[in-house]
Design a protein around this motif. Structure first.
Motif, PDB file in Angstrom:
ATOM      1  N   PHE A 101      -6.041  -6.678  -8.467  1.00  0.00           N
ATOM      2  CA  PHE A 101      -6.727  -5.329  -8.886  1.00  0.00           C
ATOM      3  C   PHE A 101      -5.990  -4.245  -7.907  1.00  0.00           C
ATOM      4  O   PHE A 101      -5.385  -4.652  -6.823  1.00  0.00           O
ATOM      5  CB  PHE A 101      -8.266  -5.121  -8.683  1.00  0.00           C
ATOM      6  N   LEU A 102      -6.106  -3.055  -8.235  1.00  0.00           N
ATOM      7  CA  LEU A 102      -5.669  -2.026  -7.379  1.00  0.00           C
ATOM      8  C   LEU A 102      -6.951  -1.213  -7.058  1.00  0.00           C
ATOM      9  O   LEU A 102      -7.863  -0.865  -7.894  1.00  0.00           O
ATOM     10  CB  LEU A 102      -4.633  -0.940  -8.089  1.00  0.00           C
ATOM     11  N   ILE A 103      -6.939  -0.584  -5.837  1.00  0.00           N
ATOM     12  CA  ILE A 103      -7.992   0.264  -5.472  1.00  0.00           C
ATOM     13  C   ILE A 103      -7.470   1.416  -4.701  1.00  0.00           C
ATOM     14  O   ILE A 103      -6.542   1.110  -3.797  1.00  0.00           O
ATOM     15  CB  ILE A 103      -9.285  -0.339  -4.563  1.00  0.00           C
ATOM     16  N   GLY A 104      -8.077   2.637  -4.657  1.00  0.00           N
ATOM     17  CA  GLY A 104      -7.491   3.697  -3.980  1.00  0.00           C
ATOM     18  C   GLY A 104      -8.483   4.790  -3.810  1.00  0.00           C
ATOM     19  O   GLY A 104      -9.316   4.886  -4.600  1.00  0.00           O
ATOM     20  N   ALA A 105      -8.504   5.549  -2.572  1.00  0.00           N
ATOM     21  CA  ALA A 105      -9.441   6.594  -2.477  1.00  0.00           C
ATOM     22  C   ALA A 105      -8.210   8.049  -2.466  1.00  0.00           C
ATOM     23  O   ALA A 105      -7.489   7.916  -1.770  1.00  0.00           O
ATOM     24  CB  ALA A 105     -10.121   6.619  -1.229  1.00  0.00           C
ATOM     25  N   SER A 106      -8.803   9.013  -3.089  1.00  0.00           N
ATOM     26  CA  SER A 106      -8.049  10.173  -3.071  1.00  0.00           C
ATOM     27  C   SER A 106      -9.027  11.425  -2.845  1.00  0.00           C
ATOM     28  O   SER A 106     -10.170  11.514  -3.302  1.00  0.00           O
ATOM     29  CB  SER A 106      -7.376  10.170  -4.218  1.00  0.00           C
ATOM     30  N   SER A 107      -8.209  12.322  -2.493  1.00  0.00           N
ATOM     31  CA  SER A 107      -9.087  13.641  -2.432  1.00  0.00           C
ATOM     32  C   SER A 107      -7.852  14.775  -2.576  1.00  0.00           C
ATOM     33  O   SER A 107      -6.776  14.732  -2.241  1.00  0.00           O
ATOM     34  CB  SER A 107      -9.249  13.997  -0.945  1.00  0.00           C
ATOM     35  N   ASP A 134      -4.455  14.108  -1.012  1.00  0.00           N
ATOM     36  CA  ASP A 134      -4.130  12.809   0.043  1.00  0.00           C
ATOM     37  C   ASP A 134      -4.617  11.598  -0.976  1.00  0.00           C
ATOM     38  O   ASP A 134      -5.761  11.746  -1.771  1.00  0.00           O
ATOM     39  CB  ASP A 134      -5.213  12.957   1.091  1.00  0.00           C
ATOM     40  N   LEU A 135      -3.923  10.632  -0.495  1.00  0.00           N
ATOM     41  CA  LEU A 135      -4.249   9.125  -1.419  1.00  0.00           C
ATOM     42  C   LEU A 135      -3.890   8.196  -0.521  1.00  0.00           C
ATOM     43  O   LEU A 135      -3.023   8.191   0.510  1.00  0.00           O
ATOM     44  CB  LEU A 135      -3.428   9.238  -2.501  1.00  0.00           C
ATOM     45  N   ALA A 136      -4.877   7.347  -0.424  1.00  0.00           N
ATOM     46  CA  ALA A 136      -4.624   5.832   0.122  1.00  0.00           C
ATOM     47  C   ALA A 136      -4.819   4.668  -0.921  1.00  0.00           C
ATOM     48  O   ALA A 136      -5.878   4.597  -1.424  1.00  0.00           O
ATOM     49  CB  ALA A 136      -5.462   5.484   1.282  1.00  0.00           C
ATOM     50  N   SER A 137      -3.765   4.207  -1.379  1.00  0.00           N
ATOM     51  CA  SER A 137      -3.958   3.108  -2.503  1.00  0.00           C
ATOM     52  C   SER A 137      -3.377   1.606  -2.226  1.00  0.00           C
ATOM     53  O   SER A 137      -2.523   1.383  -1.402  1.00  0.00           O
ATOM     54  CB  SER A 137      -3.219   3.645  -3.667  1.00  0.00           C
ATOM     55  N   TYR A 138      -4.069   0.706  -2.514  1.00  0.00           N
ATOM     56  CA  TYR A 138      -3.861  -0.843  -2.138  1.00  0.00           C
ATOM     57  C   TYR A 138      -3.621  -1.725  -3.196  1.00  0.00           C
ATOM     58  O   TYR A 138      -4.488  -1.502  -4.196  1.00  0.00           O
ATOM     59  CB  TYR A 138      -5.057  -1.385  -1.325  1.00  0.00           C
ATOM     60  N   ASN A 139      -2.786  -2.465  -3.394  1.00  0.00           N
ATOM     61  CA  ASN A 139      -2.358  -3.554  -4.493  1.00  0.00           C
ATOM     62  C   ASN A 139      -2.715  -4.655  -3.742  1.00  0.00           C
ATOM     63  O   ASN A 139      -2.104  -5.301  -2.993  1.00  0.00           O
ATOM     64  CB  ASN A 139      -0.816  -3.353  -4.579  1.00  0.00           C
ATOM     65  N   LEU A 140      -3.939  -5.194  -4.471  1.00  0.00           N
ATOM     66  CA  LEU A 140      -4.557  -6.540  -4.010  1.00  0.00           C
ATOM     67  C   LEU A 140      -4.044  -7.558  -4.934  1.00  0.00           C
ATOM     68  O   LEU A 140      -4.594  -8.669  -4.807  1.00  0.00           O
ATOM     69  CB  LEU A 140      -5.904  -6.448  -4.120  1.00  0.00           C
ATOM     70  N   GLY A 141      -3.153  -7.358  -5.772  1.00  0.00           N
ATOM     71  CA  GLY A 141      -2.654  -8.488  -6.760  1.00  0.00           C
ATOM     72  C   GLY A 141      -3.317  -8.517  -7.989  1.00  0.00           C
ATOM     73  O   GLY A 141      -2.897  -8.613  -9.223  1.00  0.00           O
ATOM     74  N   HIS A 156       0.898  -1.223  -0.015  1.00  0.00           N
ATOM     75  CA  HIS A 156       0.035   0.089   0.093  1.00  0.00           C
ATOM     76  C   HIS A 156       0.997   1.298   0.101  1.00  0.00           C
ATOM     77  O   HIS A 156       1.975   1.177   0.349  1.00  0.00           O
ATOM     78  CB  HIS A 156      -0.785  -0.007   1.144  1.00  0.00           C
ATOM     79  N   GLN A 157       0.040   2.286  -0.355  1.00  0.00           N
ATOM     80  CA  GLN A 157       0.798   3.861  -0.356  1.00  0.00           C
ATOM     81  C   GLN A 157      -0.089   4.823   0.234  1.00  0.00           C
ATOM     82  O   GLN A 157      -1.194   4.581  -0.124  1.00  0.00           O
ATOM     83  CB  GLN A 157       1.206   3.836  -1.605  1.00  0.00           C
ATOM     84  N   ILE A 158       0.214   5.499   1.213  1.00  0.00           N
ATOM     85  CA  ILE A 158      -0.380   6.396   1.771  1.00  0.00           C
ATOM     86  C   ILE A 158       0.411   7.808   1.898  1.00  0.00           C
ATOM     87  O   ILE A 158       1.456   7.964   1.914  1.00  0.00           O
ATOM     88  CB  ILE A 158      -0.630   6.261   3.294  1.00  0.00           C
TER      89      ILE A 158
END
Length: 344
Positions: free
Chosen positions: A57-63, A48-55, A8-10
């Protein structure tokens, strides 16, 4: 599972000055877009960003504050990925040009972009949830998937509400999704995305595919680089007769043509990855499953109207861009995109 178990990346704007915040943000999204502040300077910028690598698919929330995003042909060539980006606008809106398709998304809407094609957009201040899925996971006919670039799903429709709420939920539980849970979540997401986006573009045209055709197409996508991939291999894998397989693929130009076309599209994505030196055409041919350089060159020129050696030279700017991107320490996105895989 905890967040620590998932790549993940925050990014938090708090504690960073605007310049540092923008550089972290710009480098983080560099494999998707070239990002610039909408007003041309960093006055008031925050992201701001919270991104996750689930192998799978990728999903993230950003503002973030208002910006311009550009995915140029050079960036497409440099990143060389064949995924779809699905964005839910929780707040704000965007105006976009998806390779000639003009559109606008407002709060609640879901917009899809094909990362193998250029696009550009202009957003207001925004909160978004982004989902990236490999093309092979989308349960639609390939030519329908090609129409998804710039497709907009009205967030007020039943399927829009359903997919939007699901994306909210996935972003919320992403820190705890790993292993079998992540694989199952990817399957569910692919079904919802396929159903919702097919409704957004051409539901009346029968865009959902026959289940046998779908299974064979997924198998083809996962074996494109295998030179042994053939009609006979597919017949053995699925225990089908030749006539049944031919009938399934007849509406989309036949199975041999379909395999060749998918390999040629893959070759286009890999133009920037083979270098420009001696043997580059052969490397591209064998990397995309063609039995010989000659067969590949004939097929490529017939399909694209240009020799592969010429196309490789034209991708030089993309190669140079990829080299610059590889040197950016904060470009964590590119390895994620490169390794993204469809569920087994």
């Amino acid at each position: 599972m905890t967040t620590a178990d998932i790549e993940h990346q925050i990014l938090l704007s708090s504690g960073l000055d605007r310049t540092a915040n923008f550089e972290h943000w710009r480098n983080g999204v560099a494999s998707l877009f070239e990002a610039t502040p909408a007003n041309g300077d960093l006055d008031g910028f925050s992201a701001d960003l919270a991104s996750y690598n689930l192998g799978h698919f990728l999903i993230g929330a950003s503002s973030a504050t208002a910006q311009n995003f550009n995915r140029s042909p050079e960036l497409v060539a440099a990143t060389g990925v064949d995924h779809l980006l699905i964005q839910l606008y929780v707040k704000g809106e965007c105006a976009y040009d998806a390779d000639g398709g003009i559109g606008k998304g407002v709060a609640g809407d879901i917009v899809c972009f094909d990362l193998s094609r250029p696009m550009r957009s202009r957003t207001t201040d925004m909160d978004i949830i982004s989902l990236i899925l490999p093309r092979a996971m989308i349960r639609l006919m390939p030519r329908t998937i090609d129409d998804l670039h710039g497709a907009r799903l009205d967030g007020a429709t039943p399927l829009g509400v359903l997919l939007g709420e699901h994306m909210h939920s996935m972003a919320k539980v992403a820190p705890r999704l790993a292993g079998p849970d992540g694989s199952l979540a990817a399957e569910v997401a692919s079904v919802l995305v396929s159903s919702a986006l097919s409704a957004a573009i051409a539901a009346e045209n029968g865009t959902l595919m026959d289940s046998n055709l779908q299974a064979i197409q997924v198998f083809i996508e996962r074996n494109l680089t295998n030179p042994a991939l053939s009609t006979d291999m597919i017949l053995r894998q699925f225990a089908m007769s030749r006539s049944v397989v031919y009938r399934l693929f007849e509406p989309i130009g036949g199975i041999a043509n379909y395999i060749r076309e998918r390999r040629l599209l893959l070759a286009k994505l890999k133009l920037a990855s083979v270098g420009t030196g001696r043997g580059s055409v052969a490397r591209l041919a064998y990397a995309t499953g063609f039995p010989s350089e000659d067969a590949f060159s004939r097929a490529f020129q017939q399909y694209y109207g240009i020799r592969p050696s010429e196309a490789i030279r034209n991708a030089e700017s993309g190669i140079q861009l990829k080299r610059r991107m590889e040197f950016a320490e904060e470009n964590w996105m590119q390895p994620w995109l490169d390794k993204l895989r469809a569920t087994a």
